[in-house]
Scaffold this motif. Sequence first.
Motif, mmCIF file in Angstrom:
data_model
loop_
_atom_site.group_PDB
_atom_site.id
_atom_site.type_symbol
_atom_site.label_atom_id
_atom_site.label_comp_id
_atom_site.label_asym_id
_atom_site.label_seq_id
_atom_site.Cartn_x
_atom_site.Cartn_y
_atom_site.Cartn_z
ATOM 1 N N SER A 113 1.309 -1.029 0.267
ATOM 2 C CA SER A 113 -0.050 0.054 0.041
ATOM 3 C C SER A 113 0.969 1.213 0.046
ATOM 4 N N GLU A 114 1.578 0.956 0.632
ATOM 5 C CA GLU A 114 2.369 2.675 0.928
ATOM 6 C C GLU A 114 3.560 2.564 -0.191
ATOM 7 N N ALA A 117 1.820 4.069 -2.860
ATOM 8 C CA ALA A 117 1.927 5.813 -2.825
ATOM 9 C C ALA A 117 2.160 6.826 -4.323
ATOM 10 N N ASN A 120 5.989 7.670 -3.102
ATOM 11 C CA ASN A 120 6.841 6.899 -3.119
ATOM 12 C C ASN A 120 7.538 6.367 -3.960
ATOM 13 N N GLY A 128 8.790 -2.475 4.734
ATOM 14 C CA GLY A 128 7.848 -2.247 5.723
ATOM 15 C C GLY A 128 7.952 -2.892 6.859
ATOM 16 N N VAL A 252 9.774 2.690 4.814
ATOM 17 C CA VAL A 252 7.939 3.249 6.296
ATOM 18 C C VAL A 252 7.862 1.692 7.326
ATOM 19 N N GLY A 254 4.243 1.342 10.461
ATOM 20 C CA GLY A 254 3.830 1.721 10.673
ATOM 21 C C GLY A 254 3.442 1.039 12.220
ATOM 22 N N ALA A 287 4.467 5.979 8.175
ATOM 23 C CA ALA A 287 2.914 5.072 6.648
ATOM 24 C C ALA A 287 1.711 5.986 6.897
ATOM 25 N N LYS A 288 1.924 6.589 5.042
ATOM 26 C CA LYS A 288 0.634 7.358 5.356
ATOM 27 C C LYS A 288 -0.566 7.036 5.567
ATOM 28 N N TYR A 289 -1.274 5.826 4.487
ATOM 29 C CA TYR A 289 -2.668 5.420 4.923
ATOM 30 C C TYR A 289 -3.656 4.610 6.245
ATOM 31 N N GLY A 293 -4.010 0.313 5.192
ATOM 32 C CA GLY A 293 -2.698 -0.098 4.003
ATOM 33 C C GLY A 293 -2.824 -1.322 3.903
#
Length: 305
Positions: A113-114, A117, A120, A128, A252, A254, A287-289, A293
């Motif tokens: 997921s990341e 982005a 990314n 991750g 990243v 999380g 992490a963005k989501y 995610g």
Amino acid sequence: MYYYGLDIGGTKIELAVFNQKLEKLHSERVNTPKEDYHEWLEAVAGLVERADSRFDCKGTVGIGVPGFVNRESGLAEITNIRAADNRPIIFDLSQRLDREVRAENDANCFAISEAWAEENQQYPFVLGLILGTGFGGGLVFNGKAHAGHVGMAGELGHIQLNYHALKLLGWDKAPIYECGCGNRACLDTYLSGRGFEMLYRDLKGEALPAKTIIERFYANDATAVSFVQLFIELTAISIGNIITVLDPDMIVLGGGLSNFDYLYQALPKALPAHLMRSAVVPVIKKAKYGDSGGVRGAAALFLSR
């Protein structure tokens, strides 16, 4: 084309529907059947079929699981969901839904997921790392997870403390924790939020939640500050080993402990001492989501760059 992602948790199963840009269009959750395999299959199939009806299509089905599906046997290893553990979930769901079903470890889905982005996608290899209830990882090359020979690549939480980590913690007082995998001194029980709390308890003599320790750190409490500096060094030693082996373009973070913003300031400074001379500290991002995610990464199992 619509892409369905399912996050299979011990308590809830979530399905989310995405378009080709991985924008979420719909989501639904149901309770996870814990004992009966047929009920578990029907819970997953019901979510998919209701999405089919809503969007008038047969969407792709990717699932993220808290474990992995053995690529040799086809059997799932999901010890915290008894109903689905040691079952041929991909074969049975593919038959039940009349379409291909793909599955990956939930940490891999988080990393996928990341990696997808927009900002990314410039990084070919995204690592991750989840610092949550446990510590785990996902390896993503050009938008695709690397699962390994049997499907368990990225189980970084079960690397064990090394010489430098034990020296840091103190040879005669280093707490040695039992891990759920059956081994001892796995990173899962040290670099996780749970490990953060256990180490503070055993090294500083007071049982506190991570949130309180971090609040005390920001308030310049001497005990909390010294503990956080030790934890940063322990994390740098351990992640330094991982960087030496994998050499990722980007890391990243999380999980709950990834919200401790001091990590992003301190880790890049602490890492060089634990890397080879020519190594470069990779970009390290939060992490963005977040909680989305898992489903987003599962949906992206059918995307390619």
